[in-house]
Design a protein around this motif. Sequence first.
Motif, PDB file in Angstrom:
ATOM      1  N   GLN A 144       0.827  -1.216   0.000  1.00  0.00           N
ATOM      2  CA  GLN A 144       0.000   0.000   0.000  1.00  0.00           C
ATOM      3  C   GLN A 144       0.856   1.259   0.000  1.00  0.00           C
ATOM      4  O   GLN A 144       0.551   2.228  -0.682  1.00  0.00           O
ATOM      5  CB  GLN A 144      -0.922   0.014   1.231  1.00  0.00           C
ATOM      6  CG  GLN A 144      -2.130  -0.882   1.074  1.00  0.00           C
ATOM      7  CD  GLN A 144      -2.804  -1.186   2.404  1.00  0.00           C
ATOM      8  OE1 GLN A 144      -2.498  -0.567   3.420  1.00  0.00           O
ATOM      9  NE2 GLN A 144      -3.714  -2.136   2.401  1.00  0.00           N
ATOM     10  N   HIS A 145       1.947   1.215   0.772  1.00  0.00           N
ATOM     11  CA  HIS A 145       2.800   2.404   0.879  1.00  0.00           C
ATOM     12  C   HIS A 145       3.724   2.570  -0.327  1.00  0.00           C
ATOM     13  O   HIS A 145       4.212   3.666  -0.584  1.00  0.00           O
ATOM     14  CB  HIS A 145       3.664   2.332   2.137  1.00  0.00           C
ATOM     15  CG  HIS A 145       2.895   2.527   3.409  1.00  0.00           C
ATOM     16  ND1 HIS A 145       3.495   2.885   4.582  1.00  0.00           N
ATOM     17  CD2 HIS A 145       1.569   2.405   3.670  1.00  0.00           C
ATOM     18  CE1 HIS A 145       2.569   2.979   5.534  1.00  0.00           C
ATOM     19  NE2 HIS A 145       1.397   2.678   4.998  1.00  0.00           N
ATOM     20  N   GLY A 146       4.020   1.470  -1.010  1.00  0.00           N
ATOM     21  CA  GLY A 146       4.912   1.547  -2.170  1.00  0.00           C
ATOM     22  C   GLY A 146       6.385   1.595  -1.811  1.00  0.00           C
ATOM     23  O   GLY A 146       7.208   2.019  -2.619  1.00  0.00           O
ATOM     24  N   HIS A 147       6.737   1.156  -0.582  1.00  0.00           N
ATOM     25  CA  HIS A 147       8.151   1.106  -0.190  1.00  0.00           C
ATOM     26  C   HIS A 147       8.333   0.080   0.918  1.00  0.00           C
ATOM     27  O   HIS A 147       7.390  -0.241   1.624  1.00  0.00           O
ATOM     28  CB  HIS A 147       8.651   2.489   0.245  1.00  0.00           C
ATOM     29  CG  HIS A 147       7.818   3.117   1.326  1.00  0.00           C
ATOM     30  ND1 HIS A 147       7.310   4.382   1.244  1.00  0.00           N
ATOM     31  CD2 HIS A 147       7.388   2.635   2.520  1.00  0.00           C
ATOM     32  CE1 HIS A 147       6.614   4.650   2.345  1.00  0.00           C
ATOM     33  NE2 HIS A 147       6.647   3.603   3.122  1.00  0.00           N
ATOM     34  N   PRO A 148       9.580  -0.430   1.056  1.00  0.00           N
ATOM     35  CA  PRO A 148       9.834  -1.407   2.115  1.00  0.00           C
ATOM     36  C   PRO A 148       9.915  -0.752   3.491  1.00  0.00           C
ATOM     37  O   PRO A 148      10.234   0.430   3.601  1.00  0.00           O
ATOM     38  CB  PRO A 148      11.200  -2.000   1.747  1.00  0.00           C
ATOM     39  CG  PRO A 148      11.666  -1.315   0.522  1.00  0.00           C
ATOM     40  CD  PRO A 148      10.763  -0.173   0.228  1.00  0.00           C
ATOM     41  N   HIS A 149       9.613  -1.531   4.512  1.00  0.00           N
ATOM     42  CA  HIS A 149       9.726  -1.077   5.897  1.00  0.00           C
ATOM     43  C   HIS A 149      10.865  -1.806   6.591  1.00  0.00           C
ATOM     44  O   HIS A 149      11.348  -2.807   6.101  1.00  0.00           O
ATOM     45  CB  HIS A 149       8.421  -1.356   6.656  1.00  0.00           C
ATOM     46  CG  HIS A 149       7.296  -0.482   6.219  1.00  0.00           C
ATOM     47  ND1 HIS A 149       5.984  -0.766   6.468  1.00  0.00           N
ATOM     48  CD2 HIS A 149       7.282   0.688   5.519  1.00  0.00           C
ATOM     49  CE1 HIS A 149       5.214   0.185   5.958  1.00  0.00           C
ATOM     50  NE2 HIS A 149       5.967   1.063   5.375  1.00  0.00           N
ATOM     51  N   GLY A 150      11.246  -1.292   7.756  1.00  0.00           N
ATOM     52  CA  GLY A 150      12.282  -1.945   8.549  1.00  0.00           C
ATOM     53  C   GLY A 150      13.634  -1.321   8.305  1.00  0.00           C
ATOM     54  O   GLY A 150      13.778  -0.365   7.550  1.00  0.00           O
ATOM     55  N   GLY A 153      14.824   0.215   5.097  1.00  0.00           N
ATOM     56  CA  GLY A 153      13.639   0.684   4.380  1.00  0.00           C
ATOM     57  C   GLY A 153      13.117   1.962   5.027  1.00  0.00           C
ATOM     58  O   GLY A 153      13.873   2.679   5.685  1.00  0.00           O
ATOM     59  N   HIS A 154      11.816   2.210   4.857  1.00  0.00           N
ATOM     60  CA  HIS A 154      11.227   3.423   5.442  1.00  0.00           C
ATOM     61  C   HIS A 154      11.007   3.229   6.934  1.00  0.00           C
ATOM     62  O   HIS A 154      10.562   2.191   7.370  1.00  0.00           O
ATOM     63  CB  HIS A 154       9.867   3.704   4.788  1.00  0.00           C
ATOM     64  CG  HIS A 154       9.914   4.851   3.843  1.00  0.00           C
ATOM     65  ND1 HIS A 154       9.357   6.058   4.131  1.00  0.00           N
ATOM     66  CD2 HIS A 154      10.486   4.964   2.626  1.00  0.00           C
ATOM     67  CE1 HIS A 154       9.559   6.881   3.124  1.00  0.00           C
ATOM     68  NE2 HIS A 154      10.239   6.236   2.180  1.00  0.00           N
ATOM     69  N   GLN A 155      11.288   4.243   7.705  1.00  0.00           N
ATOM     70  CA  GLN A 155      10.970   4.239   9.129  1.00  0.00           C
ATOM     71  C   GLN A 155       9.802   5.193   9.302  1.00  0.00           C
ATOM     72  O   GLN A 155       9.855   6.302   8.813  1.00  0.00           O
ATOM     73  CB  GLN A 155      12.180   4.727   9.959  1.00  0.00           C
ATOM     74  CG  GLN A 155      13.497   4.110   9.568  1.00  0.00           C
ATOM     75  CD  GLN A 155      13.657   2.680  10.046  1.00  0.00           C
ATOM     76  OE1 GLN A 155      12.873   2.211  10.877  1.00  0.00           O
ATOM     77  NE2 GLN A 155      14.643   1.988   9.537  1.00  0.00           N
ATOM     78  N   HIS A 156       8.758   4.720  10.003  1.00  0.00           N
ATOM     79  CA  HIS A 156       7.614   5.620  10.197  1.00  0.00           C
ATOM     80  C   HIS A 156       7.560   6.114  11.637  1.00  0.00           C
ATOM     81  O   HIS A 156       7.899   5.385  12.525  1.00  0.00           O
ATOM     82  CB  HIS A 156       6.298   4.907   9.888  1.00  0.00           C
ATOM     83  CG  HIS A 156       6.132   4.692   8.409  1.00  0.00           C
ATOM     84  ND1 HIS A 156       5.858   5.693   7.528  1.00  0.00           N
ATOM     85  CD2 HIS A 156       6.244   3.586   7.675  1.00  0.00           C
ATOM     86  CE1 HIS A 156       5.787   5.212   6.321  1.00  0.00           C
ATOM     87  NE2 HIS A 156       6.019   3.934   6.364  1.00  0.00           N
TER      88      HIS A 156
HETATM   89 ZN    ZN Z   1       5.431   2.951   4.751  1.00  0.00          ZN
END
Ligand code: ZN
Length: 156
Positions: A144-150, A153-156
Amino acid sequence: MAPRVLFFHYVLTNTAGEELDSSRGGEPLGVLEGSRQIIPGLEEELFKMQAGDKKKVDVAAAQAYGPVYDQLKITIGREKLPQGDIQVGTRFRGGKEPDAPIFMVTKIEGEEVHLDGNHPLAGQDLSFDVEVTEIREATEEEQQHGHPHGAGGHQH
Ligand code: ZN
């Protein structure tokens, strides 16, 4: 099939063997399959690999940052540029749009300023020494976000 998420380390060199960029010493870079976050020639090769694989991936300029466009090399009067200190290496966005090209001052001759809006790596054949550290299916949230997490990756 769900897109995958892949994390990798890279060392980027040009054809002269000069190191241009590297992820070593930091987190690996994360990429979501098909998201065009990295140059297509590299993404294609990475997603053929497995975790732990190392490979040297050569990417021709056309599959990397494209050719050098002469029409992006322009000369304009200094008075048309934002006021302030202008030196070789100063960068300007060539418009108000967030995706407008960035122009860099390459030469100053009197009141004439030479600008180049090409990507710094345009026209260069590149070589990536890559190591895949992790590959897995993307989570619903990542899709959904279009990018990897962790980490990496992206930090939210
Ligand atoms: Zn995200």
